[in-house]
Write a protein that holds these residues in place. Structure first.
Motif, PDB file in Angstrom:
ATOM      1  N   ALA A  30       0.847  -1.196   0.000  1.00 47.84           N
ATOM      2  CA  ALA A  30       0.000   0.000   0.000  1.00 47.84           C
ATOM      3  C   ALA A  30       0.876   1.237   0.000  1.00 47.84           C
ATOM      4  O   ALA A  30       1.876   1.304   0.702  1.00 47.84           O
ATOM      5  CB  ALA A  30      -0.910  -0.006   1.222  1.00 47.84           C
ATOM      6  N   ASN A  31       0.513   2.192  -0.797  1.00 47.21           N
ATOM      7  CA  ASN A  31       1.232   3.458  -0.879  1.00 47.21           C
ATOM      8  C   ASN A  31       0.591   4.414   0.116  1.00 47.21           C
ATOM      9  O   ASN A  31      -0.408   5.050  -0.177  1.00 47.21           O
ATOM     10  CB  ASN A  31       1.167   4.026  -2.295  1.00 47.21           C
ATOM     11  CG  ASN A  31       1.953   5.298  -2.441  1.00 47.21           C
ATOM     12  OD1 ASN A  31       2.837   5.574  -1.664  1.00 47.21           O
ATOM     13  ND2 ASN A  31       1.625   6.083  -3.447  1.00 47.21           N
ATOM     14  N   GLN A  32       1.160   4.493   1.284  1.00 46.36           N
ATOM     15  CA  GLN A  32       0.601   5.333   2.338  1.00 46.36           C
ATOM     16  C   GLN A  32       1.443   6.591   2.481  1.00 46.36           C
ATOM     17  O   GLN A  32       2.658   6.509   2.646  1.00 46.36           O
ATOM     18  CB  GLN A  32       0.572   4.561   3.649  1.00 46.36           C
ATOM     19  CG  GLN A  32      -0.287   3.322   3.550  1.00 46.36           C
ATOM     20  CD  GLN A  32      -0.158   2.444   4.772  1.00 46.36           C
ATOM     21  OE1 GLN A  32       0.726   2.613   5.584  1.00 46.36           O
ATOM     22  NE2 GLN A  32      -1.058   1.493   4.897  1.00 46.36           N
ATOM     23  N   ASP A  39       6.782   7.999  -0.439  1.00 46.04           N
ATOM     24  CA  ASP A  39       5.709   7.328  -1.162  1.00 46.04           C
ATOM     25  C   ASP A  39       5.637   7.810  -2.606  1.00 46.04           C
ATOM     26  O   ASP A  39       5.446   7.025  -3.530  1.00 46.04           O
ATOM     27  CB  ASP A  39       4.372   7.498  -0.453  1.00 46.04           C
ATOM     28  CG  ASP A  39       4.007   8.970  -0.255  1.00 46.04           C
ATOM     29  OD1 ASP A  39       4.910   9.774   0.043  1.00 46.04           O
ATOM     30  OD2 ASP A  39       2.826   9.298  -0.392  1.00 46.04           O
ATOM     31  N   PRO A  73      -4.958  -0.749  -9.252  1.00 49.69           N
ATOM     32  CA  PRO A  73      -5.582  -1.886  -8.581  1.00 49.69           C
ATOM     33  C   PRO A  73      -6.025  -2.978  -9.565  1.00 49.69           C
ATOM     34  O   PRO A  73      -6.022  -4.155  -9.221  1.00 49.69           O
ATOM     35  CB  PRO A  73      -6.785  -1.274  -7.866  1.00 49.69           C
ATOM     36  CG  PRO A  73      -6.397   0.146  -7.655  1.00 49.69           C
ATOM     37  CD  PRO A  73      -5.561   0.513  -8.846  1.00 49.69           C
ATOM     38  N   SER A  79      -7.820  -8.309  -6.873  1.00 51.17           N
ATOM     39  CA  SER A  79      -8.058  -7.069  -6.128  1.00 51.17           C
ATOM     40  C   SER A  79      -9.501  -6.633  -6.272  1.00 51.17           C
ATOM     41  O   SER A  79     -10.227  -7.064  -7.141  1.00 51.17           O
ATOM     42  CB  SER A  79      -7.127  -5.954  -6.626  1.00 51.17           C
ATOM     43  OG  SER A  79      -7.478  -5.589  -7.933  1.00 51.17           O
ATOM     44  N   LEU A  86     -11.989   0.615  -2.560  1.00 50.18           N
ATOM     45  CA  LEU A  86     -10.647   1.150  -2.424  1.00 50.18           C
ATOM     46  C   LEU A  86     -10.655   2.649  -2.194  1.00 50.18           C
ATOM     47  O   LEU A  86      -9.651   3.213  -1.812  1.00 50.18           O
ATOM     48  CB  LEU A  86      -9.800   0.824  -3.662  1.00 50.18           C
ATOM     49  CG  LEU A  86      -9.437  -0.638  -3.843  1.00 50.18           C
ATOM     50  CD1 LEU A  86      -8.676  -0.833  -5.140  1.00 50.18           C
ATOM     51  CD2 LEU A  86      -8.619  -1.148  -2.682  1.00 50.18           C
ATOM     52  N   ASP A  93      -7.008   4.388  -2.347  1.00 48.51           N
ATOM     53  CA  ASP A  93      -5.766   3.699  -2.021  1.00 48.51           C
ATOM     54  C   ASP A  93      -4.935   3.524  -3.286  1.00 48.51           C
ATOM     55  O   ASP A  93      -5.467   3.305  -4.369  1.00 48.51           O
ATOM     56  CB  ASP A  93      -6.050   2.319  -1.423  1.00 48.51           C
ATOM     57  CG  ASP A  93      -6.695   2.395  -0.057  1.00 48.51           C
ATOM     58  OD1 ASP A  93      -6.561   3.449   0.599  1.00 48.51           O
ATOM     59  OD2 ASP A  93      -7.320   1.407   0.351  1.00 48.51           O
ATOM     60  N   GLU A  94      -3.641   3.638  -3.139  1.00 50.27           N
ATOM     61  CA  GLU A  94      -2.720   3.381  -4.230  1.00 50.27           C
ATOM     62  C   GLU A  94      -1.786   2.259  -3.802  1.00 50.27           C
ATOM     63  O   GLU A  94      -1.578   2.029  -2.611  1.00 50.27           O
ATOM     64  CB  GLU A  94      -1.905   4.625  -4.563  1.00 50.27           C
ATOM     65  CG  GLU A  94      -2.716   5.733  -5.171  1.00 50.27           C
ATOM     66  CD  GLU A  94      -1.853   6.925  -5.571  1.00 50.27           C
ATOM     67  OE1 GLU A  94      -0.723   7.050  -5.071  1.00 50.27           O
ATOM     68  OE2 GLU A  94      -2.322   7.731  -6.374  1.00 50.27           O
ATOM     69  N   PHE A  95      -1.201   1.586  -4.786  1.00 44.46           N
ATOM     70  CA  PHE A  95      -0.313   0.476  -4.509  1.00 44.46           C
ATOM     71  C   PHE A  95       1.000   0.633  -5.259  1.00 44.46           C
ATOM     72  O   PHE A  95       1.038   1.210  -6.347  1.00 44.46           O
ATOM     73  CB  PHE A  95      -0.984  -0.847  -4.897  1.00 44.46           C
ATOM     74  CG  PHE A  95      -2.232  -1.117  -4.123  1.00 44.46           C
ATOM     75  CD1 PHE A  95      -2.176  -1.704  -2.877  1.00 44.46           C
ATOM     76  CD2 PHE A  95      -3.469  -0.732  -4.624  1.00 44.46           C
ATOM     77  CE1 PHE A  95      -3.326  -1.931  -2.135  1.00 44.46           C
ATOM     78  CE2 PHE A  95      -4.625  -0.954  -3.902  1.00 44.46           C
ATOM     79  CZ  PHE A  95      -4.567  -1.565  -2.653  1.00 44.46           C
TER      80      PHE A  95
END
Length: 102
Positions: A30-32, A39, A73, A79, A86, A93-95
């Protein structure tokens, strides 16, 4: 001439087999947003994310980070779709995909 051909063939087989045995794995994380910008460095594949990607790989017993980038995603098998949860409160959310190699 046959000796040179045999040596070149043996060298090619040795190089090809060593590449075939290279163990690599792609980790999806997860890109937090951490407030430090790492990030974004990872997501954009910029040079400033190299150390973070390498550290991630080393904590998983790999020796190098081959690549790192943002993934959609939809690229991740199994996913949830972008309409399925998401995104919450206008933020999605990004990944990040980090490819590690031994």
């Amino acid at each position: 001439m046959k000796v040179i051909s045999a040596v070149l063939t043996a060298a090619f087989v040795a190089v090809a087999s060593s590449a075939a045995f290279a163990d690599s794995r792609v980790f999806i994380v997860a890109n937090q947003s951490d407030g430090y910008g790492i990030d974004q460095c990872l997501a954009k594949g910029e040079k400033c994310g190299a150390h973070a990607a390498l550290s991630y790989c080393k904590t998983r017993s790999f020796t190098q980070a081959v690549s790192y980038r943002r993934v959609d995603p939809d690229e991740v098998t199994g996913s949830v779709s972008s309409q399925g949860g998401l995104c919450q409160g206008g933020k999605c959310d990004e990944f990040i995909a980090i490819t590690c190699q031994r």
